[in-house]
Motif scaffolding. Structure first.
Motif, PDB file in Angstrom:
ATOM      1  N   ASP A 158       0.828  -1.210   0.000  1.00  0.00           N
ATOM      2  CA  ASP A 158       0.000   0.000   0.000  1.00  0.00           C
ATOM      3  C   ASP A 158       0.861   1.258   0.000  1.00  0.00           C
ATOM      4  N   LEU A 159       1.944   1.243   0.767  1.00  0.00           N
ATOM      5  CA  LEU A 159       2.816   2.413   0.816  1.00  0.00           C
ATOM      6  C   LEU A 159       3.564   2.598  -0.501  1.00  0.00           C
ATOM      7  N   LEU A 160       4.017   1.502  -1.081  1.00  0.00           N
ATOM      8  CA  LEU A 160       4.699   1.609  -2.370  1.00  0.00           C
ATOM      9  C   LEU A 160       3.764   2.156  -3.446  1.00  0.00           C
ATOM     10  N   ASP A 161       2.527   1.706  -3.431  1.00  0.00           N
ATOM     11  CA  ASP A 161       1.562   2.219  -4.409  1.00  0.00           C
ATOM     12  C   ASP A 161       1.331   3.713  -4.215  1.00  0.00           C
ATOM     13  N   ARG A 162       1.275   4.157  -2.955  1.00  0.00           N
ATOM     14  CA  ARG A 162       1.084   5.591  -2.692  1.00  0.00           C
ATOM     15  C   ARG A 162       2.306   6.375  -3.144  1.00  0.00           C
ATOM     16  N   ALA A 163       3.503   5.823  -2.950  1.00  0.00           N
ATOM     17  CA  ALA A 163       4.711   6.517  -3.410  1.00  0.00           C
ATOM     18  C   ALA A 163       4.672   6.708  -4.920  1.00  0.00           C
ATOM     19  N   HIS A 164       4.252   5.688  -5.642  1.00  0.00           N
ATOM     20  CA  HIS A 164       4.096   5.808  -7.095  1.00  0.00           C
ATOM     21  C   HIS A 164       3.123   6.933  -7.433  1.00  0.00           C
ATOM     22  N   ASP A 165       1.953   6.910  -6.801  1.00  0.00           N
ATOM     23  CA  ASP A 165       0.912   7.892  -7.112  1.00  0.00           C
ATOM     24  C   ASP A 165       1.406   9.316  -6.871  1.00  0.00           C
ATOM     25  N   LEU A 166       2.039   9.520  -5.718  1.00  0.00           N
ATOM     26  CA  LEU A 166       2.471  10.871  -5.351  1.00  0.00           C
ATOM     27  C   LEU A 166       3.612  11.349  -6.247  1.00  0.00           C
ATOM     28  N   ALA A 167       4.555  10.448  -6.545  1.00  0.00           N
ATOM     29  CA  ALA A 167       5.666  10.838  -7.417  1.00  0.00           C
ATOM     30  C   ALA A 167       5.160  11.188  -8.818  1.00  0.00           C
ATOM     31  N   ARG A 168       4.198  10.437  -9.318  1.00  0.00           N
ATOM     32  CA  ARG A 168       3.653  10.743 -10.647  1.00  0.00           C
ATOM     33  C   ARG A 168       2.839  12.039 -10.630  1.00  0.00           C
ATOM     34  N   LEU A 169       2.124  12.274  -9.546  1.00  0.00           N
ATOM     35  CA  LEU A 169       1.395  13.535  -9.426  1.00  0.00           C
ATOM     36  C   LEU A 169       2.360  14.714  -9.503  1.00  0.00           C
ATOM     37  N   LEU A 170       3.445  14.647  -8.766  1.00  0.00           N
ATOM     38  CA  LEU A 170       4.420  15.733  -8.767  1.00  0.00           C
ATOM     39  C   LEU A 170       5.075  15.885 -10.138  1.00  0.00           C
ATOM     40  N   ARG A 171       5.374  14.777 -10.778  1.00  0.00           N
ATOM     41  CA  ARG A 171       5.991  14.837 -12.110  1.00  0.00           C
ATOM     42  C   ARG A 171       5.040  15.496 -13.115  1.00  0.00           C
ATOM     43  N   SER A 172       3.743  15.206 -13.012  1.00  0.00           N
ATOM     44  CA  SER A 172       2.792  15.785 -13.951  1.00  0.00           C
ATOM     45  C   SER A 172       2.658  17.288 -13.763  1.00  0.00           C
ATOM     46  N   ARG A 173       2.901  17.768 -12.549  1.00  0.00           N
ATOM     47  CA  ARG A 173       2.743  19.200 -12.258  1.00  0.00           C
ATOM     48  C   ARG A 173       4.048  19.967 -12.364  1.00  0.00           C
ATOM     49  N   PHE A 174       5.180  19.266 -12.165  1.00  0.00           N
ATOM     50  CA  PHE A 174       6.498  19.920 -12.218  1.00  0.00           C
ATOM     51  C   PHE A 174       7.401  19.143 -13.169  1.00  0.00           C
ATOM     52  N   PRO A 175       7.083  19.118 -14.456  1.00  0.00           N
ATOM     53  CA  PRO A 175       7.813  18.266 -15.402  1.00  0.00           C
ATOM     54  C   PRO A 175       9.250  18.685 -15.650  1.00  0.00           C
ATOM     55  N   ASP A 176       9.625  19.912 -15.292  1.00  0.00           N
ATOM     56  CA  ASP A 176      10.982  20.387 -15.562  1.00  0.00           C
ATOM     57  C   ASP A 176      11.876  20.383 -14.324  1.00  0.00           C
ATOM     58  N   ASP A 177      11.381  19.870 -13.218  1.00  0.00           N
ATOM     59  CA  ASP A 177      12.147  19.869 -11.975  1.00  0.00           C
ATOM     60  C   ASP A 177      12.990  18.601 -11.882  1.00  0.00           C
ATOM     61  N   ALA A 178      14.320  18.772 -11.741  1.00  0.00           N
ATOM     62  CA  ALA A 178      15.230  17.616 -11.720  1.00  0.00           C
ATOM     63  C   ALA A 178      15.030  16.756 -10.480  1.00  0.00           C
ATOM     64  N   ASP A 179      14.729  17.372  -9.340  1.00  0.00           N
ATOM     65  CA  ASP A 179      14.500  16.589  -8.130  1.00  0.00           C
ATOM     66  C   ASP A 179      13.261  15.719  -8.274  1.00  0.00           C
ATOM     67  N   VAL A 180      12.219  16.263  -8.876  1.00  0.00           N
ATOM     68  CA  VAL A 180      10.990  15.497  -9.084  1.00  0.00           C
ATOM     69  C   VAL A 180      11.251  14.341 -10.043  1.00  0.00           C
ATOM     70  N   ALA A 181      11.970  14.623 -11.134  1.00  0.00           N
ATOM     71  CA  ALA A 181      12.314  13.557 -12.082  1.00  0.00           C
ATOM     72  C   ALA A 181      13.170  12.490 -11.410  1.00  0.00           C
ATOM     73  N   GLY A 182      14.127  12.923 -10.588  1.00  0.00           N
ATOM     74  CA  GLY A 182      14.991  11.976  -9.896  1.00  0.00           C
ATOM     75  C   GLY A 182      14.229  11.116  -8.914  1.00  0.00           C
ATOM     76  N   LEU A 183      13.267  11.721  -8.205  1.00  0.00           N
ATOM     77  CA  LEU A 183      12.494  10.947  -7.234  1.00  0.00           C
ATOM     78  C   LEU A 183      11.622   9.912  -7.936  1.00  0.00           C
ATOM     79  N   LEU A 184      10.965  10.299  -9.025  1.00  0.00           N
ATOM     80  CA  LEU A 184      10.157   9.316  -9.747  1.00  0.00           C
ATOM     81  C   LEU A 184      11.045   8.203 -10.292  1.00  0.00           C
ATOM     82  N   ALA A 185      12.230   8.557 -10.787  1.00  0.00           N
ATOM     83  CA  ALA A 185      13.166   7.535 -11.255  1.00  0.00           C
ATOM     84  C   ALA A 185      13.532   6.578 -10.125  1.00  0.00           C
ATOM     85  N   LEU A 186      13.773   7.120  -8.941  1.00  0.00           N
ATOM     86  CA  LEU A 186      14.134   6.288  -7.796  1.00  0.00           C
ATOM     87  C   LEU A 186      12.985   5.356  -7.425  1.00  0.00           C
ATOM     88  N   VAL A 187      11.761   5.872  -7.419  1.00  0.00           N
ATOM     89  CA  VAL A 187      10.602   5.038  -7.121  1.00  0.00           C
ATOM     90  C   VAL A 187      10.515   3.880  -8.117  1.00  0.00           C
TER      91      VAL A 187
END
Length: 407
Positions: free
Chosen positions: A204-233
Motif C-alpha cells: 500500500d505504501l509503495l503504491d502511494r509513493a508511485h501515485d504521489l511521485a507521478r502527481l508531482l511529475r505531472s505538475r512539475f515536469p521540468d524539476d530535476a529533483d521530481v524527475a529523480g524521485l520518480l526515477a528512484l521510485v
C-alpha cells in the motif's frame, strides 16, 4: 452478472480517495469534516451502486461528498466552529497560471513545515493515501491511540496556523517542494522494507509513493529533483516481484531472478535518470536513482559495476553526508575491493551514536565477516543484527545465516 458494489467501492477507495477528499476540503475548509463527508459518501456508494457502478466513480463520490459538506455547512454553521478553518485562496492563481489543483494543494498542506517530519508523513498517508489509523500506527511502530492523537494534533495545527489550501507561490515553492519530496521518499523507503511486522514489503505504501511521485511529475515536469524521485521510485520498485519467495521470505539482490524485474519501470526510470543527472546543482534523488540504475543494468549480480556505485556514493557523501550513506558506501566497497576493505570502511562508523541501534550496520558487518572467513566474529555480528531488527522476514534471513555458520 450482478454488480459487485463492495469490490467497486474498494477499487474506488484505492484509486479515487485522495482526489475526492481534496475536492471536498475546498468546500469544508476543515480536514476532519472533509474526511467524514468522504467516508459517508463511500458508505452511501455501497448501497447506491447495487444497481450499477457509475461510469465515473470518482465524480459520483465527489458529488456525494461535497453535497454532504454543503449540508453540514447549512445544518451546523461550520463557519462558527471553535476550531479555525483552513484558508482557501479562491483568487490567487497557481504559480504556473493553471487553475487551482486541489490534489496538489492537499499534498502541500499535509507537508507544511509547521508540522514535524513524522506528522507530515502520517498525515500524507492518511489524507492522500487513504490508509487507516491502525495501518499508519503499524508503519510508525506506535500504538493506535498515539497515532490518532498525532493526526489530530497535526490537523489542529494546520487549521490554527491558517495554512492556505493552495500550492505555494513562486518565492516559497522551491523550499516547500523539497519538503514534499522528502515525505514521498520516506513513504517509498517505509514501503520498500517495512520497519516491523510479518511482511517485508508494504504494498500500500509503495503504491502511494508511485501515485504521489507521478502527481508531482505531472505538475512539475521540468524539476530535476521530481524527475529523480520518480526515477528512484520506479527503479527501486521494479524489483518488487523478485524480492520475496513464494512463502514471503526475503530474497537477496544476489539471488533474485532478474527476469521478474519490471522492464517497463526500469526503462522509464533509466530515462528519467539521464534527464535529471545533468542538472546543477545535482539532485540527491537522481544520484540515488543512478545507483539503482547501475544494479538494473547488470545482467547478473556478478556483472554489477561496484566501482561505479562507490563513486556515486562518494558524490552523495560529499553533498549529503549521513551515516546511512557511509554504511551503504562501505558495503559497496566490500564488493568492489573485497570484504576486508569493506570492513575497514565500516570501522569508521563503529562509534557513531546514530547507528548504535541500527540493525543494518551489524548485518553488514556480519556479512562482510562471513565472506572474509571470520565465522566466529560473523556469528556475533549477525546475532546482534537479529536482536535489533523488528521485521520478521529480515530476522528469519539472519537466523538462517546464523544456522548456516553453525552448521
Amino acid at each position: 452478472m450482478s454488480p459487485d458494489p463492495a469490490g467497486a467501492v474498494a477499487d474506488a477507495h484505492r484509486r479515487e480517495w485522495a482526489g475526492v477528499l481534496a475536492a471536498t476540503v475546498r468546500v469544508t475548509r476543515d480536514l476532519d469534516l472533509a474526511e467524514e463527508c468522504v467516508q459517508e459518501a463511500y458508505a452511501q456508494a455501497l448501497t447506491a451502486w447495487r444497481d450499477g457502478v457509475p461510469a465515473r466513480p470518482g465524480a459520483w463520490l465527489t458529488t456525494a461528498a461535497r453535497r454532504r459538506a454543503l449540508d453540514a455547512h447549512r445544518r451546523a454553521a461550520v463557519a462558527q466552529r471553535a476550531l479555525p478553518l483552513l484558508v482557501v485562496d479562491e483568487v490567487a492563481p497557481e504559480p504556473w497560471g493553471a487553475p487551482p489543483d486541489d490534489l496538489l494543494a492537499l499534498l502541500f498542506t499535509c507537508c507544511h513545515p509547521a508540522l514535524t517530519a513524522e506528522a507530515r508523513v502520517a498525515l500524507t498517508l492518511r489524507l492522500l493515501g487513504g490508509l487507516t489509523t491502525p495501518e499508519i500506527a503499524r508503519a510508525f511502530l506506535v500504538t493506535e491511540p498515539t497515532m490518532a492523537a498525532r493526526l489530530t494534533r497535526a490537523k489542529k495545527k494546520i487549521a490554527a496556523a491558517g495554512v492556505p489550501f493552495r500550492v505555494p507561490g513562486p518565492d516559497e515553492l522551491p523550499r516547500r517542494l523539497a519538503g514534499v519530496l522528502t515525505v514521498v521518499h520516506l513513504v517509498l523507503t517505509t514501503g520498500h522494507t517495512a520497519p516491523t511486522g510479518a511482511a517485508l514489503v508494504r504494498h500500500d505504501l509503495l503504491d502511494r509513493a508511485h501515485d504521489l511521485a507521478r502527481l508531482l511529475r505531472s505538475r512539475f515536469p521540468d524539476d530535476a529533483d521530481v524527475a529523480g524521485l520518480l526515477a528512484l521510485v520506479l527503479l527501486t520498485d521494479a524489483r518488487r516481484a523478485a524480492r520475496t519467495d513464494p512463502a514471503g521470505g526475503l530474497v537477496l539482490l544476489a539471488d533474485q531472478d532478474r527476469a521478474l524485474w519490471d522492464p517497463g519501470m526500469i526503462a522509464e526510470g533509466r530515462a528519467l535518470v539521464l534527464e535529471a543527472l545533468p542538472a546543477r546543482p545535482v539532485s540527491r534523488y537522481a544520484v540515488l536513482a543512478a545507483i539503482a540504475a547501475v544494479h538494473a543494468d547488470a545482467p547478473t549480480f556478478a556483472d554489477t559495476d561496484w566501482p561505479e556505485i562507490v563513486g556515486l556514493y562518494d558524490v552523495l557523501a560529499a553533498r549529503w553526508p549521513s551515516p546511512v550513506v557511509a554504511l551503504n558506501r562501505a558495503v559497496a566497497v566490500g564488493f568492489a575491493d573485497g570484504p576486508e576493505a569493506g570492513l575497514a570502511a565500516l570501522d569508521a562508523l563503529g562509534d557513531d551514536p546514530r547507528l548504535a541501534t541500527y540493525g543494518y550496520l551489524a548485518a553488514a558487518r556480519g556479512e562482510l565477516l562471513r565472506r572474509a572467513g571470520r565465522d566466529a566474529e560473523a556469528r556475533t555480528a549477525l546475532e546482534e543484527a537479529a536482536l535489533l531488527t523488528a521485521n520478521d522476514v529480515e530476522r528469519e534471513l539472519l537466523t538462517d545465516r546464523l544456522a548456516a555458520l553453525e552448521g
